[in-house]
Design an enzyme around this catalytic site. Structure first.
Site, PDB file in Angstrom:
ATOM      1  N   THR A 115      -2.432   1.608  -0.433  1.00 56.49           N
ATOM      2  CA  THR A 115      -3.198   0.983   0.646  1.00 56.49           C
ATOM      3  C   THR A 115      -3.961   2.061   1.433  1.00 56.49           C
ATOM      4  O   THR A 115      -3.778   3.258   1.203  1.00 56.49           O
ATOM      5  CB  THR A 115      -2.259   0.197   1.579  1.00 56.49           C
ATOM      6  OG1 THR A 115      -1.254   1.087   2.068  1.00 56.49           O
ATOM      7  CG2 THR A 115      -1.591  -0.954   0.844  1.00 56.49           C
ATOM      8  N   TYR A 116      -4.775   1.623   2.370  1.00 54.63           N
ATOM      9  CA  TYR A 116      -5.653   2.509   3.150  1.00 54.63           C
ATOM     10  C   TYR A 116      -4.854   3.645   3.812  1.00 54.63           C
ATOM     11  O   TYR A 116      -3.898   3.382   4.540  1.00 54.63           O
ATOM     12  CB  TYR A 116      -6.372   1.678   4.220  1.00 54.63           C
ATOM     13  CG  TYR A 116      -7.386   2.451   5.024  1.00 54.63           C
ATOM     14  CD1 TYR A 116      -8.580   2.874   4.449  1.00 54.63           C
ATOM     15  CD2 TYR A 116      -7.146   2.757   6.364  1.00 54.63           C
ATOM     16  CE1 TYR A 116      -9.516   3.581   5.188  1.00 54.63           C
ATOM     17  CE2 TYR A 116      -8.080   3.461   7.116  1.00 54.63           C
ATOM     18  CZ  TYR A 116      -9.263   3.874   6.520  1.00 54.63           C
ATOM     19  OH  TYR A 116     -10.182   4.580   7.248  1.00 54.63           O
ATOM     20  N   PRO A 117      -5.245   4.917   3.532  1.00 56.39           N
ATOM     21  CA  PRO A 117      -4.393   6.021   3.984  1.00 56.39           C
ATOM     22  C   PRO A 117      -4.570   6.486   5.443  1.00 56.39           C
ATOM     23  O   PRO A 117      -3.652   7.035   6.023  1.00 56.39           O
ATOM     24  CB  PRO A 117      -4.767   7.164   3.030  1.00 56.39           C
ATOM     25  CG  PRO A 117      -6.163   6.873   2.604  1.00 56.39           C
ATOM     26  CD  PRO A 117      -6.320   5.380   2.637  1.00 56.39           C
TER      27      PRO A 117
END
Length: 289
Positions: A115-117
């Site tokens: 997922t978005y880091p």
């Protein structure tokens, strides 16, 4: 730069009981920390003559043993946000923070595996439960998949504010696998993907359970302390390959004593040590600070 090291001494005793031998470190039972002196600790002796006097006083004398056992638990760590991931990747693999971000970004954009880091949350939304179950069902690594299946079968994947908490999620949630199985990862990408995947599985497991033993052996009024720690139930540590330890095999456990048994003081050693300056920052400790 301005640090000047000081010499101090520590005294160690080797004690014999019927089940075997164990080692204890001398400590001052009446120790009280004075102000801002970072160097003073209950086991440190600043005068060599005092250390030698303890040796002469105790060697060959019997020791009275007092022991306390208490159970303790360690909860699984929270999921990763970016800073925690960078810190651990630096500690384990020596990756600079910027490199970890680039790898996590590639796993997000190119491989669609994470997922978005760029997130500062360590939690998932409360409606993410079904998604979490399907991600656990799709873990590619066979050893990790076995742990994931165990969490699913035992019903451990359920609403839990340490994992699913809307109040702790802002624009983005914790870094977790997406369930997309990445095909061609290089070595560094694989390491970061594995780190995040293991944490994702471990967070659903129960706390690890330990038994901690603190033993004080008093010889001629001088106290020597020995600590032992045994994993009773590894809980989430099993995901990282830790097992429950049998008493005899665990190097952290200490030889058993019989009720009322006294110890023979077989050997006493004085170790000369130097105080150390505080460590310089590295990327990991700087991120922590």
């Amino acid at each position: 730069r301005s640090f000047t090291s000081k010499t101090y001494f520590e005294v160690f005793g080797d004690f014999q009981v019927s089940a075997g031998s164990y080692r204890g470190r001398w400590l001052d039972e009446g120790f009280q920390k004075k102000g801002a002196d970072e160097d003073s600790k209950p086991e440190r002796i600043w005068d060599k003559a005092k250390a030698e006097a303890i040796l002469a006083k105790c060697l060959g004398k019997p020791g009275q043993i007092q022991e306390e056992k208490k159970p303790t638990t360690q909860a699984p760590p929270l999921l990763y946000d970016l800073t925690t991931l960078q810190r651990e990747a630096n500690q384990r693999f020596g990756f600079p923070a910027r490199m970890t971000l680039q790898i996590a970004q590639a796993l997000y954009e190119k491989h669609k595996a994470l997922t978005y880091p760029r997130t500062d949350s360590r939690f998932l939304p409360e409606d993410h439960l079904a998604t979490a179950k399907s991600v656990l069902d799709s873990i590619p690594d066979p050893a990790l998949a076995a742990h994931a299946q165990m969490a699913l079968q035992k019903g451990w994947v359920r609403p839990n504010k340490r994992i699913f908490n809307n109040a702790k999620v802002s624009d983005h949630f914790a870094i977790v696998p997406t369930g997309t199985i990445p095909k061609t990862l290089d070595d560094k990408e694989q390491r970061i993907f594995d780190l995040v995947s293991k944490r994702f599985v471990a967070v659903f497991f129960p706390s690890a359970q330990f038994e901690i033993t603190t033993r004080i052996t008093r010889v001629e009024g001088e106290a020597f302390k020995t600590d032992g720690k045994i994993i009773v139930d590894p809980g989430w540590l099993a995901v990282y390959g830790k097992q429950a330890e049998a008493d005899e095999e665990s190097e952290k456990s200490i030889v058993a004593i019989r009720a009322g048994e006294s110890a023979d003081t077989r050997h006493i050693e004085i170790k000369e040590c130097q105080t150390k300056p505080p460590a310089r920052f590295n990327e990991g400790t700087l991120l922590s600070a």
